[in-house]
Design a protein around this motif. Sequence first.
Motif, PDB file in Angstrom:
ATOM      1  N   VAL B  13       0.833  -1.198   0.000  1.00 32.54           N
ATOM      2  CA  VAL B  13       0.000   0.000   0.000  1.00 32.54           C
ATOM      3  C   VAL B  13       0.877   1.262   0.000  1.00 32.54           C
ATOM      4  O   VAL B  13       0.677   2.173  -0.810  1.00 32.54           O
ATOM      5  CB  VAL B  13      -0.950   0.015   1.229  1.00 32.54           C
ATOM      6  CG1 VAL B  13      -1.723   1.319   1.311  1.00 32.54           C
ATOM      7  CG2 VAL B  13      -1.903  -1.169   1.171  1.00 32.54           C
ATOM      8  N   ILE B  14       1.839   1.298   0.881  1.00 35.57           N
ATOM      9  CA  ILE B  14       2.679   2.500   1.019  1.00 35.57           C
ATOM     10  C   ILE B  14       3.483   2.755  -0.260  1.00 35.57           C
ATOM     11  O   ILE B  14       3.543   3.882  -0.751  1.00 35.57           O
ATOM     12  CB  ILE B  14       3.605   2.379   2.242  1.00 35.57           C
ATOM     13  CG1 ILE B  14       2.759   2.430   3.520  1.00 35.57           C
ATOM     14  CG2 ILE B  14       4.654   3.499   2.261  1.00 35.57           C
ATOM     15  CD1 ILE B  14       3.481   2.006   4.762  1.00 35.57           C
ATOM     16  N   LYS B  15       4.036   1.689  -0.817  1.00 34.30           N
ATOM     17  CA  LYS B  15       4.821   1.857  -2.052  1.00 34.30           C
ATOM     18  C   LYS B  15       3.942   2.340  -3.193  1.00 34.30           C
ATOM     19  O   LYS B  15       4.338   3.196  -3.983  1.00 34.30           O
ATOM     20  CB  LYS B  15       5.506   0.538  -2.429  1.00 34.30           C
ATOM     21  CG  LYS B  15       6.771   0.297  -1.639  1.00 34.30           C
ATOM     22  CD  LYS B  15       7.423  -1.011  -2.046  1.00 34.30           C
ATOM     23  CE  LYS B  15       8.664  -1.267  -1.217  1.00 34.30           C
ATOM     24  NZ  LYS B  15       9.084  -2.670  -1.335  1.00 34.30           N
ATOM     25  N   TYR B  16       2.728   1.769  -3.262  1.00 36.96           N
ATOM     26  CA  TYR B  16       1.806   2.202  -4.324  1.00 36.96           C
ATOM     27  C   TYR B  16       1.471   3.689  -4.148  1.00 36.96           C
ATOM     28  O   TYR B  16       1.467   4.458  -5.108  1.00 36.96           O
ATOM     29  CB  TYR B  16       0.530   1.349  -4.314  1.00 36.96           C
ATOM     30  CG  TYR B  16      -0.516   1.914  -5.224  1.00 36.96           C
ATOM     31  CD1 TYR B  16      -0.432   1.730  -6.602  1.00 36.96           C
ATOM     32  CD2 TYR B  16      -1.574   2.668  -4.715  1.00 36.96           C
ATOM     33  CE1 TYR B  16      -1.367   2.294  -7.454  1.00 36.96           C
ATOM     34  CE2 TYR B  16      -2.506   3.227  -5.558  1.00 36.96           C
ATOM     35  CZ  TYR B  16      -2.400   3.041  -6.926  1.00 36.96           C
ATOM     36  OH  TYR B  16      -3.325   3.601  -7.760  1.00 36.96           O
ATOM     37  N   VAL B  20       2.162   6.758  -6.867  1.00 37.83           N
ATOM     38  CA  VAL B  20       1.144   7.685  -7.386  1.00 37.83           C
ATOM     39  C   VAL B  20       1.535   9.128  -7.069  1.00 37.83           C
ATOM     40  O   VAL B  20       1.398  10.021  -7.904  1.00 37.83           O
ATOM     41  CB  VAL B  20      -0.255   7.370  -6.791  1.00 37.83           C
ATOM     42  CG1 VAL B  20      -1.276   8.420  -7.181  1.00 37.83           C
ATOM     43  CG2 VAL B  20      -0.721   5.996  -7.234  1.00 37.83           C
ATOM     44  N   PHE B  21       2.042   9.344  -5.883  1.00 37.34           N
ATOM     45  CA  PHE B  21       2.427  10.694  -5.472  1.00 37.34           C
ATOM     46  C   PHE B  21       3.543  11.242  -6.366  1.00 37.34           C
ATOM     47  O   PHE B  21       3.504  12.402  -6.780  1.00 37.34           O
ATOM     48  CB  PHE B  21       2.880  10.692  -4.007  1.00 37.34           C
ATOM     49  CG  PHE B  21       3.253  12.057  -3.509  1.00 37.34           C
ATOM     50  CD1 PHE B  21       2.273  12.989  -3.196  1.00 37.34           C
ATOM     51  CD2 PHE B  21       4.585  12.417  -3.360  1.00 37.34           C
ATOM     52  CE1 PHE B  21       2.608  14.256  -2.744  1.00 37.34           C
ATOM     53  CE2 PHE B  21       4.935  13.685  -2.909  1.00 37.34           C
ATOM     54  CZ  PHE B  21       3.941  14.610  -2.602  1.00 37.34           C
ATOM     55  N   GLN B  26      -0.013  14.085  -5.896  1.00 41.26           N
ATOM     56  CA  GLN B  26      -1.055  13.913  -4.877  1.00 41.26           C
ATOM     57  C   GLN B  26      -1.118  12.437  -4.502  1.00 41.26           C
ATOM     58  O   GLN B  26      -1.071  11.593  -5.392  1.00 41.26           O
ATOM     59  CB  GLN B  26      -2.427  14.312  -5.436  1.00 41.26           C
ATOM     60  CG  GLN B  26      -2.666  15.804  -5.600  1.00 41.26           C
ATOM     61  CD  GLN B  26      -2.770  16.517  -4.271  1.00 41.26           C
ATOM     62  OE1 GLN B  26      -3.019  15.896  -3.239  1.00 41.26           O
ATOM     63  NE2 GLN B  26      -2.549  17.816  -4.272  1.00 41.26           N
ATOM     64  N   PRO B  27      -1.244  12.128  -3.212  1.00 46.12           N
ATOM     65  CA  PRO B  27      -1.435  10.717  -2.874  1.00 46.12           C
ATOM     66  C   PRO B  27      -2.846  10.270  -3.291  1.00 46.12           C
ATOM     67  O   PRO B  27      -3.752  11.099  -3.330  1.00 46.12           O
ATOM     68  CB  PRO B  27      -1.275  10.686  -1.354  1.00 46.12           C
ATOM     69  CG  PRO B  27      -1.547  12.070  -0.896  1.00 46.12           C
ATOM     70  CD  PRO B  27      -1.260  12.999  -2.037  1.00 46.12           C
ATOM     71  N   PRO B  28      -3.043   8.989  -3.620  1.00 51.61           N
ATOM     72  CA  PRO B  28      -4.362   8.531  -4.044  1.00 51.61           C
ATOM     73  C   PRO B  28      -5.332   8.475  -2.863  1.00 51.61           C
ATOM     74  O   PRO B  28      -4.904   8.303  -1.721  1.00 51.61           O
ATOM     75  CB  PRO B  28      -4.095   7.124  -4.567  1.00 51.61           C
ATOM     76  CG  PRO B  28      -2.892   6.667  -3.798  1.00 51.61           C
ATOM     77  CD  PRO B  28      -2.068   7.894  -3.551  1.00 51.61           C
ATOM     78  N   SER B  29      -6.626   8.634  -3.133  1.00 50.22           N
ATOM     79  CA  SER B  29      -7.608   8.438  -2.063  1.00 50.22           C
ATOM     80  C   SER B  29      -7.992   6.955  -2.041  1.00 50.22           C
ATOM     81  O   SER B  29      -7.511   6.162  -2.839  1.00 50.22           O
ATOM     82  CB  SER B  29      -8.821   9.328  -2.290  1.00 50.22           C
ATOM     83  OG  SER B  29      -9.502   8.910  -3.438  1.00 50.22           O
TER      84      SER B  29
END
Lengths: 159, 69
Positions: B13-16, B20-21, B26-29
Amino acid sequence: MSTHGAEPITKVSIVVSHGSLEGVYPGLIMANGARMEGMEASLFFTFFGLDAIMEKRMDRLKVATVGNPGMHMPTILGALPGMSAFATSMMQKEMEKLDIPPVREFLEMINDAGGEIYACKASVDMFHLAKKDFCPQVKDIISVGQFYEKSAGGQIIFT
Amino acid sequence: MCSELLRVLHWTVIKYMRKVFEKNGQPPSIRKLTKESGVDTKELYALFPKGPAKKAAKIGGLPKPVGCI
């Protein structure tokens, strides 16, 4: 965001009382948003809001084009055949762009996120419905008294 | 939180989110996260209780996601 030491909201119970697309989505977005913030969230569907959790109707909710000043068009135009379907498809396209899922998928998402979904007993009785008429995410059919019990310690939002 | 406490899925999750960032600024929602990271909604809330996207972004050193969905 600064909250100036105010007590954070930890729990919300959201009542959805309308069956139009624009009447249903705000409640879904608020419930999902609450879970995203780590708050407890429950949804209580009442009166025509029940359409949003009924297997037969939840995939066919429409935007109200009559009696809706927000549409900015004469009521008589809104009453033309196909107008509501047209407005609905326009809105669905815009929502898709924002990654807002269809109602059924949205309810699955809220349920998977730990949000609880209830149907109002008085409305269910009034419309002669039963648990089998609802999508599987509906946890229970509850009375207004049970709703208040479940909402204890939280905020109630009526939409 | 120590990094050794993070299990494989937490890292997924964190790597994904970081990927995206880097791409979008922007980080994903949550919605995008569950659709594209390979971790579903239930798992996500189990991995990061009390606000998965918010918490994962924080651990990943990213700003809080701004999306409403």
